[in-house]
Scaffold this active site. Sequence first.
Site, PDB file in Angstrom:
ATOM      1  N   ASP A 203     -61.559  16.142  44.493  1.00  0.00           N
ATOM      2  CA  ASP A 203     -61.093  16.181  43.112  1.00  0.00           C
ATOM      3  C   ASP A 203     -62.239  16.598  42.185  1.00  0.00           C
ATOM      4  OD1 ASP A 203     -59.077  15.374  41.006  1.00  0.00           O
ATOM      5  OD2 ASP A 203     -60.664  13.952  40.519  1.00  0.00           O
TER       6      ASP A 203
ATOM      7  N   GLU B 299     -61.248  21.359  44.580  1.00  0.00           N
ATOM      8  CA  GLU B 299     -60.628  21.667  43.296  1.00  0.00           C
ATOM      9  C   GLU B 299     -61.783  22.208  42.453  1.00  0.00           C
ATOM     10  OE1 GLU B 299     -57.695  19.565  40.053  1.00  0.00           O
ATOM     11  OE2 GLU B 299     -59.452  18.428  40.683  1.00  0.00           O
TER      12      GLU B 299
END
Length: 649
Positions: A312, A348
Amino acid sequence: MQSSQPYPLGATPNKDGCNFSIYAPDAKNIQLALFDDNGEFTAHSLDGEYAGIKFTFIPNICAGTHYAYIVESKGKSHLISDPYAKAIAKPLTYTLPFSSEKSFELARCVVVDDNFDWQGVTQPKRPREEMVLFETHVKGVSKLNPNVAPETQGRYLGLVSDAMLAFYKEQNINTLQLLPVAACMHEPHLLKMEKVNYWGYNPYLFMVPDPRYAESDAVNELKTAIRELHRNGIEVILDVVYNHTAEGGGDGPVFNLKALDKRYYIKHGEHYANYTGCGNTVDLSYQPSLNLVMDTLRYWVTEYKIDGFRFDLAATLGRNGDNFSPEAGFFKAVAQDPVLREVKLIAEPWDIGPNGYQVGNFPFGWNECNDRLRDITRSFWRGDQGFLKEFATRIMGSRDLYSAANWPYKLTINYITYHDGFCMQDLVSYKQKHNEANGEHNRDGHGDNRSDNYGFEGETENLTIVEKREKQKRNFMASLLFAFGIPHILTADVLSHTQKGNNNAYCQDNNLSWLDWHIDSRKQDFKTWLADMISARQTYMVPFIRAFSGENRNQNRIFWRRLDGSYMEHDDWNRLSSVALHLGIGEQGEELFYCINQTNAPARFTLPTSSKTNWTMICNTDSHELHQTIDHKQVLVSPASIAIFHAKI
């Protein structure tokens, strides 16, 4: 008597007792608290010290013992967790405002024995090009499935119930990407509204499986789930959050790292850098922070047999202060690690800090989530003009960002929908986001959704609108599955689940997020079609990805054609809305022919012909049925749809 050791950090039991070790350079008077069955504790000093690490060995302590650490915070005794803890005793929550007194009510850490019977089951070790990622929430996927036993619905073991295993097989699912399972603490603003962080992106401890999803023993139940998924040929990718922690900014609670070492987080003077939107930013250029992340990643791989990670806000991991670098210490540490360099690594590739958008800039061996394909494909099939050229670039694997010389190790991760944003049913049912249930007056969530409702906002029984929506869903999935890259699909989309227009359901631990397993004929048609298309991708697309990767990439055929079969020219990209993509492996190998019709009228495509060519339709987004061509030389493709043909010469 056994002597204590600084390494490994955490609680490490053996037959004589347990070694406790914690990195705590700023916690001068730290003590170990050991709890009995009544919740009473005894405090123990940490007699050993080495390079900021405090440690001790306590005899007769075994797995299952509850423990924590006591520090001093603003003149008061304050209970903190062990950053290297492997389990906690209960789900996390507290009542506002947080205080040193309330710290003693939080879930305690639990001493864990790592032994587990893997029963000889090995990991699938699937090549990247065969992966189709299905993003799945542990609780949400089985909570409402009536064929899963009530005691395992919404649990780790629910993932491997007979009903769920049958579902994976039926849908040709080979990889689950689980939303975060590390123990998550709910943000103060959610606790104030009596909500929770359902998605799990607010880590409290990095290597503790969240007890929210366990019947009694999160560690062994998650390991069991992974073992049984592997037994059925399914890989497990964990979504992990190392960019921030649940301690928030300067006014946030003290759970562990803040009390142990002031340098864990990036700071500007006395203020916490907030490159994550969550109050703090873990500083991976600082060695102890890097050690913590690396140690926990290795733990997930060695003790849980995790097949890979999706990171993330991964740009944060490559920061040295304000600057991102693909040469950052974290990336080099992973690349040289004999355990981690063998697993899948998915980034990401952004955060909200300076120069935070780093799509295409991650090191060799990392695959990146590609928001370009998402946005362009949404716009293209909505009918927006001017996107054909970039749509073509995305279909061909975004080679402007990821050179085919580095495929499959640098294959793009393509997606249309992700957990944050509209699910696919809502993408074709709502023009605007409807996040009122989140309690933030619809101000939260992404604003640029590139969605449409095709005549009515929300659910409708109008058959014309319903049929248009179903076709658009098929267009999106076909564009995703037959593009070069690794497809990412929401498991929710398999069931045509709707979140009623909520595109940021991070705090909705209820029927809005839990998958609706009621399947009507329309949903079943889409579900069956999607399973067939995933199978077709493995059969027809994967060989092309392999052929177009690496050293052989330039030995293949790529032609963009007009409707009449002639080659497109430069000006055609700005004036045509119906085009064909013709691919061939090598000089005379198998071929694919994509008939792409963005217009609102039928388009008659001329198929490439030779005496040995026999085209077979493998995908048709106009309906659920495949059909043959008009005369094996031409095909009529319906408005706003795509048809794909295969020829084996």
